[in-house]
Design a protein around this motif. Sequence first.
Motif, mmCIF file in Angstrom:
data_model
loop_
_atom_site.group_PDB
_atom_site.id
_atom_site.type_symbol
_atom_site.label_atom_id
_atom_site.label_comp_id
_atom_site.label_asym_id
_atom_site.label_seq_id
_atom_site.Cartn_x
_atom_site.Cartn_y
_atom_site.Cartn_z
ATOM 1 N N ASP A 160 0.973 -1.146 -0.109
ATOM 2 C CA ASP A 160 -0.094 0.022 -0.090
ATOM 3 C C ASP A 160 1.007 1.165 0.144
ATOM 4 O OD1 ASP A 160 -2.403 -1.296 0.131
ATOM 5 O OD2 ASP A 160 -2.627 -1.310 2.079
ATOM 6 N N LEU A 161 1.966 1.274 0.977
ATOM 7 C CA LEU A 161 2.857 2.493 1.136
ATOM 8 C C LEU A 161 3.572 2.688 -0.431
ATOM 9 C CD1 LEU A 161 4.400 1.704 4.466
ATOM 10 C CD2 LEU A 161 2.656 3.402 3.904
ATOM 11 N N GLU A 162 4.020 1.454 -1.150
ATOM 12 C CA GLU A 162 4.676 1.734 -2.303
ATOM 13 C C GLU A 162 3.776 2.038 -3.469
ATOM 14 O OE1 GLU A 162 7.320 -1.487 -3.102
ATOM 15 O OE2 GLU A 162 8.619 -1.348 -1.103
ATOM 16 N N SER A 163 2.680 1.683 -3.483
ATOM 17 C CA SER A 163 1.654 1.937 -4.288
ATOM 18 C C SER A 163 1.395 3.586 -4.325
ATOM 19 C CB SER A 163 0.276 1.221 -4.369
ATOM 20 O OG SER A 163 0.765 -0.383 -4.555
ATOM 21 N N THR A 164 1.049 3.850 -3.267
ATOM 22 C CA THR A 164 0.760 5.364 -2.957
ATOM 23 C C THR A 164 2.001 6.329 -3.536
ATOM 24 O OG1 THR A 164 -0.284 4.658 -1.070
ATOM 25 C CG2 THR A 164 0.374 7.203 -1.208
ATOM 26 N N LEU A 165 2.989 5.798 -3.031
ATOM 27 C CA LEU A 165 4.299 6.788 -3.312
ATOM 28 C C LEU A 165 4.587 6.605 -5.085
ATOM 29 C CD1 LEU A 165 7.091 8.328 -2.630
ATOM 30 C CD2 LEU A 165 8.108 5.975 -2.587
ATOM 31 N N HIS A 166 4.391 5.509 -5.546
ATOM 32 C CA HIS A 166 4.702 5.434 -7.076
ATOM 33 C C HIS A 166 3.518 6.316 -7.754
ATOM 34 C CE1 HIS A 166 4.162 3.531 -11.258
ATOM 35 N NE2 HIS A 166 5.412 3.386 -10.773
ATOM 36 N N TYR A 167 2.447 6.123 -7.340
ATOM 37 C CA TYR A 167 1.280 7.109 -7.947
ATOM 38 C C TYR A 167 1.604 8.475 -7.615
ATOM 39 C CZ TYR A 167 -3.162 8.429 -9.759
ATOM 40 O OH TYR A 167 -4.165 9.300 -10.527
ATOM 41 N N SER A 168 1.885 8.697 -6.616
ATOM 42 C CA SER A 168 1.964 10.136 -6.155
ATOM 43 C C SER A 168 3.183 11.034 -7.041
ATOM 44 C CB SER A 168 2.640 10.392 -4.796
ATOM 45 O OG SER A 168 2.817 11.559 -4.287
ATOM 46 N N ILE A 169 4.556 10.314 -7.116
ATOM 47 C CA ILE A 169 5.633 10.646 -7.673
ATOM 48 C C ILE A 169 5.349 10.661 -9.156
ATOM 49 C CG2 ILE A 169 8.175 10.260 -8.104
ATOM 50 C CD1 ILE A 169 7.705 11.235 -5.481
ATOM 51 N N ASN A 170 4.888 9.548 -9.656
ATOM 52 C CA ASN A 170 5.118 9.269 -11.220
ATOM 53 C C ASN A 170 3.735 9.732 -11.712
ATOM 54 O OD1 ASN A 170 6.671 6.957 -9.868
ATOM 55 N ND2 ASN A 170 7.368 7.092 -12.259
ATOM 56 N N HIS A 171 2.706 10.188 -11.144
ATOM 57 C CA HIS A 171 1.583 10.604 -11.648
ATOM 58 C C HIS A 171 1.010 11.945 -11.008
ATOM 59 C CE1 HIS A 171 -2.450 9.342 -13.910
ATOM 60 N NE2 HIS A 171 -2.731 10.335 -13.367
#
Length: 665
Positions: A343-354
């Motif tokens: 959950d943490l990594e999915s949030t970070l990925h979406y925040s940074i990359n999107h």
Amino acid sequence: MFSCYQKHKMEQLDITGIVLRLCLFNVLMIDWGSAAAVAHKDSSLISLADQGLYNASDDVVILNATNFKANVYRSNRSWLVEFYNSWCGFCFRFAPTWKALASDILSWNDIVVVAAIDCADDDNNPICREYEIMHYPMLKYFSINARPPSLGIVIEKGDSVASLRHNLIDRLEMEQQEGRGSTWPNIAPYRNVETTDIWKTASNNVQYFFLIFETTDSHLGTEVILDLHKISSLQIRRVTSDNQLLCVMNKVTKFPTLIVFGRNESQKVVSMKIPTRQGVRQAIKNYAIVKGVNIDEVGTTMSHEQSVENTPRITMTIVKSHEVVEDQLPSSKKVDDYLYQLDLESTLHYSINHEISLMKSIDGEKMEALRKYLAVLAVYFPLRRNNAYLEVIRDVVESKSSMTGEEFSQLAKTTEEEMSPVYSGMPRRWIGCKGSTDSYRGYPCGLWTMFHMLTVNFALERNKDVSQVLSQDPAAVLRAMHGYIGTFFGCADCAAHFVEMASKNKIFDVHSKDEAVLWLWRAHNQVNARLSGDNTEDPQHKKIQYPAVEHCPTCRFVNNSWNEEEVLQYLKMKYSYNSIKYDGISNSNNDVGMINGNGSRVRPERLAKETKRITAFGWDLNIFDISICVVLYITSAAILVLVCIKFAVKRTYKKKAHINLLPKV
């Protein structure tokens, strides 16, 4: 000593061995490239499988990055496009209204098309950034025959289908005034003061001419004109109340009033049972039917295949390996209270990359908000593979006064490629934040979870080696959250509510890190209370006052009021690094731990060394450097092959010469 022949054979074997090793390396390189391509293909299939808020059964035309420009530009129709985000609560609430509008004005589809594009889909990210989508949902109108670099005109959403329709009508009227829409029915008010010449502009097919008298602020006339414009035997115009002379001449004293003219008949007032859009429309149809006029409306509907031009057909393929991963995830009905790494990594990925990458430009207050956000992430986010990834991005951003969203996107992608693997699982997979459907929970839940984790580990002082500016401000994480949500969070309605609540609850007045943990907990419960029962609430995950009694029995007193000391201890236990669960992440991804035995973070310097060991080229090389290496490798391989061939030919020649020197028998 070796004989010349033996020495020659050894040299040949050495060269052959080198060539074979190079060939083997080449095969491995090809396999590695193929595997990367397959992995990329698989991830795109998963992205395509994600469902937005609209489907083929709706009257909304679904656009994407592939067909967007081919449709909205150089079109003989205008386009009204909703840029939305499928996880956005306000978009979820707005979707039924948008569907209703599309159905309500379907008979206008040769004039304006109602469409939507999901900005939550990573493939659509470049389009949403290019068209400067700063919040969701955002409505943009594209004129008939629009051409690049037009980015569309923002249309106000309103709070109902009627207000949306009226805002669109205002735009259409302006379009016609500016000389566009010459093929549309005339929706401008009738300005003549006489009715004797109304037939001069009517085609020979027209049998009856209707005038709708209405007030200047009414949209009724335009609505009826557009609703019935495909009936070629009728012509309808509107007259506004400021045309006083025409109103007096026709004895019109109340609005709306409907008057009809026949080619060989005197004018008549047509009675209306109900003076509404539906009432006026029905009165016109009834009158025409009585007069024997054919009012079949040709082409009032259009299939999605006809309405979207140049839309590629996509064949869906299910990737079995991903099905296995999905099957390993807990059921959405499971109720637990754990912190998941995925959950943490999915949030970070979406925040940074999107989300951040979606910004057209980042400067001023936006840049300051980004710096604070990255400063907290680089120190306290528990990336299991290498936190140097976040530190590099933070340092680059710190060195700049401004940058575009595209530049930030390239920075994030290049850094991720050079330090790969950064994430320990597939991005955008949810476990604790998984909703009963894709439109529930997900990223918003993940963002709350991530900031709870950051405030707790900031309070636990997991990292002593932080800047004094960060460590001495107990509200540092809350400042980062406030800046991020107010600046980058896509759901405009949600962001506005949070900023308003933060101001009311004095977010920056916390005096200790523990107070910051509790402030965020109270704020989250306040939001839960506001959204409880809302249609954005997941029916299988109700908004409750957190934590639930079964998860923390000691968090409430006997009178059911909160025991905040126990709540604080519970939050610290749940959101600490030691409590992170790694469900959904295969054991092969556990080779580089982020958290050591006593719960403290591994230093980024050590992780950077580990990254160099894992990656094939080392993260000091950029894409250009790698390309040069590949070219040199191919060139050297070709040279070695040529040398080998030349050596073999030369050896054959010498052997023949040696045989010729033997005496004949």
